[in-house]
Scaffold this motif. Structure first.
Motif, PDB file in Angstrom:
ATOM      1  N   ALA A  66      36.351  -6.905 -52.013  1.00  9.37           N
ATOM      2  CA  ALA A  66      35.033  -7.500 -51.775  1.00  9.37           C
ATOM      3  C   ALA A  66      34.559  -7.023 -50.413  1.00  9.37           C
ATOM      4  N   GLY A  67      33.559  -6.161 -50.396  1.00 11.57           N
ATOM      5  CA  GLY A  67      33.073  -5.594 -49.152  1.00 11.57           C
ATOM      6  C   GLY A  67      32.098  -6.516 -48.451  1.00 11.57           C
ATOM      7  N   VAL A  68      32.131  -6.505 -47.126  1.00 10.26           N
ATOM      8  CA  VAL A  68      31.223  -7.312 -46.304  1.00 10.26           C
ATOM      9  C   VAL A  68      30.050  -6.436 -45.870  1.00 10.26           C
ATOM     10  N   ILE A  69      28.841  -6.881 -46.151  1.00  5.18           N
ATOM     11  CA  ILE A  69      27.617  -6.136 -45.912  1.00  5.18           C
ATOM     12  C   ILE A  69      27.222  -6.225 -44.438  1.00  5.18           C
TER      13      ILE A  69
ATOM     14  N   GLY B 217      29.672 -10.813 -49.133  1.00  2.00           N
ATOM     15  CA  GLY B 217      28.811 -11.544 -48.215  1.00  2.00           C
ATOM     16  C   GLY B 217      28.321 -10.693 -47.066  1.00  2.00           C
ATOM     17  N   VAL B 218      27.715 -11.337 -46.097  1.00  2.00           N
ATOM     18  CA  VAL B 218      27.053 -10.655 -44.979  1.00  2.00           C
ATOM     19  C   VAL B 218      27.789 -10.955 -43.683  1.00  2.00           C
TER      20      VAL B 218
ATOM     21  N   PRO C 188      28.520 -15.479 -49.212  1.00  2.00           N
ATOM     22  CA  PRO C 188      28.650 -16.219 -47.953  1.00  2.00           C
ATOM     23  C   PRO C 188      28.154 -15.436 -46.747  1.00  2.00           C
ATOM     24  N   ILE C 189      27.966 -16.159 -45.666  1.00  3.39           N
ATOM     25  CA  ILE C 189      27.816 -15.576 -44.334  1.00  3.39           C
ATOM     26  C   ILE C 189      29.208 -15.539 -43.713  1.00  3.39           C
ATOM     27  N   ASN C 190      29.580 -14.402 -43.112  1.00  2.62           N
ATOM     28  CA  ASN C 190      30.900 -14.241 -42.510  1.00  2.62           C
ATOM     29  C   ASN C 190      30.783 -14.092 -40.997  1.00  2.62           C
TER      30      ASN C 190
END
Length: 430
Positions: free
Chosen positions: A131-134, A159-160, A193-195
């Protein structure tokens, strides 16, 4: 022969990766290729662990899968690590600095879009296991929203990454500012989600060794500040569907901060807005707009990616919330639990009931990031740590000396020099 029922599924919510500098070229829009070629011709990667043999752990899909399976890990959430086009350092470390002008914002946005496209392909090489984080540049919030949508459409569902906005960054420094509303709304709509990752929020104060030391020491304060802003600033009240993850920040501070915010809430929120001494509390009218106590917002919307999960933190799992804690390895950083993740898991979760261990190792991450446990179970049947061995724990005396590099074993190996939590390589600008 071991079965899926004998072994834990392990999802790491703290992995790092990215393409080598030249590997991003094919992911840039054609309008930026000449600029990229000029930039790349004079750019030298400042990080030794991204050069030579070790660097490929960031982008070699087959090698990464072999390493993680050896470590008992079957899936991961991927934060950035390498340097995308037009950045001087890792974008995770660069997010706190002011961008000097609109032209540089334009170039860096193109670089992050290239990373997001590369990330979509990289995640597709291990479908259902990454799952990659944008990444976005929030200087144009509408453009950032468009970049998020494009990445999710391409298959990036981690998520971001919440960009750092400390004073001097050129952005509204307070996350409760209405400016960020479209960002929260988009994440809710898309179910991502926001990370908040350690090291991406606080400002750098200089390049002395003392500056490096205090930057590392202050990281947790900046993450606590983010939680205070999101809760007491009313973001989680106004956006009840927003999920927020705090990663690589530890978990021991959470009960104390929630207790402190609850006390402030209780003492401030009165029918008249006055304290018992008859003095008006600053912020009382803001607090009156909150429908929940701060700890209740945490319960409803927040999670912690507890990289380097330690027995001291596991002992507080009921205060944090068993269903809120997610395990992470921090691969491939020098202080990661790799290649001793099996031992780190056993050390942290000894004696923990099996269902609670399963939640912290995989179930919670599956809920937040959309992993399918059914799809991961066959892989875990091959490589996952045994449930019985996790419950039994590990004798610290049997740990190899090299394991002392990881904060997961802090205090377990007397005489061993423990590494400062946080990636010094990543955070120290050259």
């Amino acid at each position: 022969m071991a079965t899926a029922d004998d072994r834990h599924i392990v999802i790491s919510v703290d992995g790092h990766g990215g393409a080598p500098v030249g590997g991003y070229r094919d992911y840039l829009e054609s309008a930026y290729l000449d600029e990229f070629d000029r930039w790349a011709a004079n750019y030298e990667v400042p990080y030794e662990d991204m050069k030579g043999e070790e660097g490929s752990r960031n982008w070699d899909s087959d090698r990464r899968l072999r390493d993680l399976e050896q470590d008992g890990v079957v899936a991961e959430v991927l934060y950035p690590n390498t340097v995308p086009p037009f950045f001087s350092t890792s974008s995770l470390a660069s997010s706190q600095a002011a961008v000097p002008n609109a032209e540089e914002v334009r170039r860096r946005r193109a670089g992050l879009r290239a990373h997001n496209r590369w990330l979509a392909d990289f995640c597709g090489m291990a479908k259902g296991r990454r799952a990659g984080v944008i990444q976005v540049m929030p200087h144009d919030i509408d453009a950032a929203v468009g970049d998020i949508r494009a990445a999710v459409d391409a298959g990036v569902h981690g998520g971001v990454l919440l960009p750092g906005t400390p004073p001097g960054s050129g952005l509204p420094p307070l996350y409760y500012h209405d400016y960020y509303g479209p960002l929260w709304e988009t994440c809710i709509e898309l179910g991502i989600p926001i990370n908040c990752h350690s090291g991406s929020s606080g400002p750098r104060t200089g390049d002395r060794q003392e500056d490096d030391m205090f930057f590392l020491m202050d990281m947790k304060w900046w993450d606590q500040r983010t939680l205070r802003h999101l809760v007491l600033g009313g973001v989680l009240e106004r956006y009840p569907g927003l999920k927020v993850v705090f990663t690589e920040v530890g978990a021991d501070w959470i009960p104390r901060l929630l207790k402190s915010m609850d006390r402030y809430f209780d003492s401030t929120r009165t029918a008249s807005g006055l304290s018992n001494e008859g003095m008006t509390y600053h912020g009382s009218h803001v607090i009156d707009r909150m429908s929940l106590r701060p700890s209740e917002y945490w319960e409803r919307q927040c999670y912690v990616g507890a990289s380097f999960l330690h027995p001291n933190e596991t002992a507080k799992r009921d205060l944090v919330g068993v269903h809120k804690i997610m395990w992470g390895s921090d691969y491939p950083h020098v202080e990661s639990s790799f290649p001793y993740s099996r031992e780190a898991i056993r050390f942290a979760l000894a004696g923990v009931p099996d269902d609670e261990a399963a939640s912290m190792l995989a179930g919670n991450a599956a809920d937040v990031y959309g992993f399918s446990l059914d799809d991961l179970r066959p892989v875990a049947a091959r490589v996952g740590p045994g449930r019985a061995e996790v419950a039994a724990g590990v004798d610290p005396a049997t740990l190899p000396p090299a394991a002392a590099k990881c904060p997961a074993f802090a205090g377990a190996m007397p005489g061993a020099a423990m590494t400062q939590m946080g990636d010094n390589r990543k955070l120290v600008e050259k």
